[in-house]
Design a protein around this motif. Structure first.
Motif, short mmCIF file in Angstrom:
data_model
loop_
_atom_site.label_atom_id
_atom_site.label_comp_id
_atom_site.label_asym_id
_atom_site.label_seq_id
_atom_site.Cartn_x
_atom_site.Cartn_y
_atom_site.Cartn_z
N THR A 165 0.83 -1.20 0.00
CA THR A 165 0.00 0.00 0.00
C THR A 165 0.87 1.25 0.00
OG1 THR A 165 -1.78 -1.16 1.16
CG2 THR A 165 -1.81 1.25 1.24
N ARG A 186 2.14 1.50 -3.66
CA ARG A 186 1.15 1.71 -4.73
C ARG A 186 0.20 2.86 -4.45
NH1 ARG A 186 -0.36 -4.69 -4.74
NH2 ARG A 186 1.56 -5.47 -5.72
N GLU A 187 -0.07 3.11 -3.16
CA GLU A 187 -1.07 4.12 -2.80
C GLU A 187 -0.53 5.05 -1.72
OE1 GLU A 187 -4.84 2.24 -1.87
OE2 GLU A 187 -4.28 0.51 -3.10
N ALA A 203 5.26 9.37 -1.21
CA ALA A 203 5.45 9.06 -2.63
C ALA A 203 6.90 9.23 -3.05
CB ALA A 203 4.56 9.98 -3.48
N ASP A 211 -4.98 18.68 -8.63
CA ASP A 211 -3.65 18.07 -8.62
C ASP A 211 -2.77 18.68 -9.69
OD1 ASP A 211 -4.40 16.50 -6.55
OD2 ASP A 211 -4.39 14.59 -7.64
N LEU A 264 2.59 14.37 -10.96
CA LEU A 264 2.41 12.94 -11.20
C LEU A 264 3.56 12.17 -10.58
CD1 LEU A 264 1.13 10.47 -12.80
CD2 LEU A 264 2.66 11.15 -14.68
N LEU A 265 3.26 11.05 -9.90
CA LEU A 265 4.29 10.18 -9.33
C LEU A 265 4.83 9.26 -10.41
CD1 LEU A 265 5.85 8.80 -6.99
CD2 LEU A 265 3.81 7.38 -6.63
N GLN A 308 0.10 2.35 -12.49
CA GLN A 308 -1.03 3.00 -11.83
C GLN A 308 -0.74 4.48 -11.67
OE1 GLN A 308 -1.94 1.26 -8.04
NE2 GLN A 308 -3.42 2.83 -7.48
N VAL A 339 -0.79 7.95 -10.02
CA VAL A 339 -0.95 8.56 -8.69
C VAL A 339 -0.54 10.01 -8.82
CG1 VAL A 339 -0.24 8.51 -6.28
CG2 VAL A 339 -0.40 6.37 -7.57
N THR A 340 -1.45 10.92 -8.48
CA THR A 340 -1.18 12.35 -8.60
C THR A 340 -1.37 13.04 -7.25
OG1 THR A 340 -3.47 12.84 -9.26
CG2 THR A 340 -1.88 12.36 -11.02
N PHE A 341 -0.72 14.22 -7.12
CA PHE A 341 -0.80 15.01 -5.89
C PHE A 341 -0.97 16.47 -6.25
CE2 PHE A 341 1.35 11.16 -4.56
CZ PHE A 341 0.76 10.90 -3.32
#
Length: 350
Positions: A223, A226-227, A234, A270, A273-274, A338, A340-342
């Motif tokens: 987790t 990935r999350e 991150a 956001d 990007l990760l 996958q 994942v953005t922030f």
């Protein structure tokens, strides 16, 4: 025994910011928890608070539902039934292995004490070495003696502060797996502090990432990877990089990044990007050319450090047959899995 930490803060006199601030987590009985983070993030302070060696300024610590620390109240460290393995093992050099392990068993009759010493030494793979002295043992054997001594009184919770930091990398990896197997066999609940991600992932059922005294995330390794819950997690876990991203105004469901257009939605608000090193690949057909700043051979791959035309620096894993020289241009393409953005890559202490 289950460990529960609720809204815990620890504040040292003379410091403006707490060393640990508003930390909450729960470690079920029989599981191994790991506190992970950079130097000075508060992980050792948190471990010492659990051990009763630091005063709690807010919140509480409970073991098996019983509060053992809160402001104005603390069960004495020696009454918490906790074992502790220190970074330097803290073995008594004038005592042999048997007497080192028996140190916390003085309440037992001699025969019971000897039986328990033999049991835990067998458990850690040192059966028959009772008569050796610490200086006659290797670093790995000394670590096992320290573990046996901590396990001998049958602690409710085992605490380990950087237990492998004095060992070389190969031995560290092997002992981490051995220690996990031993704790599993013994059914011991344990909380370990480390700055090493590989060690944390090898050991932990639950891993807590700390930064500037705050718990960023408490989850299993998959987790975290990935999350990640925050921008700091991150970037800290698995060589994560946050690159700027903007919604493509001309194509719905696409975003623009310094590595080109990437298919996928960008969540409202956001802006980054990760990406991880294995998600940036060599593509001879790509128009994107990045300057190779540094390369490190990692056995299964090269780890390239590259500067993009926009100025950002990224890491990329390249096959071992790549022969680029430092200073050359390398054609790149982003190939994220996958998405994942922030909202903001600067908010590392979120």
């Amino acid at each position: 025994m289950q460990l529960t930490i609720d809204s815990l803060s620890v504040h040292y006199a003379g410091q403006t910011a707490p060393a640990v601030q508003d930390v909450s987590l729960s470690l079920p009985a029989g599981q191994i928890g790991v506190l992970l983070g950079p130097s000075g993030c508060g992980k050792t302070t948190l471990l010492r608070a659990v051990a009763g060696l630091e005063t709690v300024s807010a919140g509480s610590i409970a073991l098996a539902g019983e509060v053992i620390s809160r402001p104005g109240y603390a069960v004495a460290p020696e009454q918490r039934r906790m074992g502790m393995v220190f970074q330097d093992y803290a073995l008594f050099p004038h005592l042999d292995v048997g007497r080192n392990v028996a140190f916390g068993l003085q309440s037992l009759a001699k025969g019971e004490r000897q039986k328990r010493v033999a049991e835990v030494l067998e458990l850690v793979g040192l059966g028959g070495l009772e008569g050796r002295y610490p200086h006659e043992l290797s670093g790995g054997q000394q670590q096992r003696v320290a573990l046996a001594r901590a396990l001998a009184p049958r602690p409710q919770l085992l605490l380990l502060d950087e237990p492998f930091s004095n060992l070389d990398a190969g031995l560290r990896d092997r002992l981490a797996q051995e220690l996990r197997d031993i704790l599993r066999c013994h059914g011991t609940t344990a909380l370990l502090v480390t700055h090493d991600q590989h060690e944390a992932f090898a050991m932990g059922d639950r891993i807590g990432v700390l930064y500037q005294g705050r718990l960023q995330q408490w989850a299993d390794a998959a987790t975290l990877y990935r999350e990640p819950a925050t921008a700091f997690v991150a970037q800290f876990i698995g060589q994560g990089m946050l690159v700027p991203a903007l919604q493509d105004p001309s194509r719905s469901g696409w975003m623009q990044t310094p590595l080109g257009a990437i298919s996928g939605p960008l969540a409202a608000g956001d802006s980054c990007l990760l990406l991880r090193a294995h998600e940036i690949v060599h593509d001879a057909q790509s128009p994107l050319q990045a300057e190779l700043l540094h390369k490190a051979f990692r056995g299964s791959h090269w780890l390239y450090t590259l500067r993009l035309p926009t100025g950002e620096t990224v890491l990329a894993e390249m096959p071992t047959d790549m022969t680029h020289a430092v200073g050359e241009r390398v054609a790149l393409r982003a190939q994220p899995g996958q998405l994942v953005t922030f909202s903001d890559p600067v908010q590392k202490a979120a």
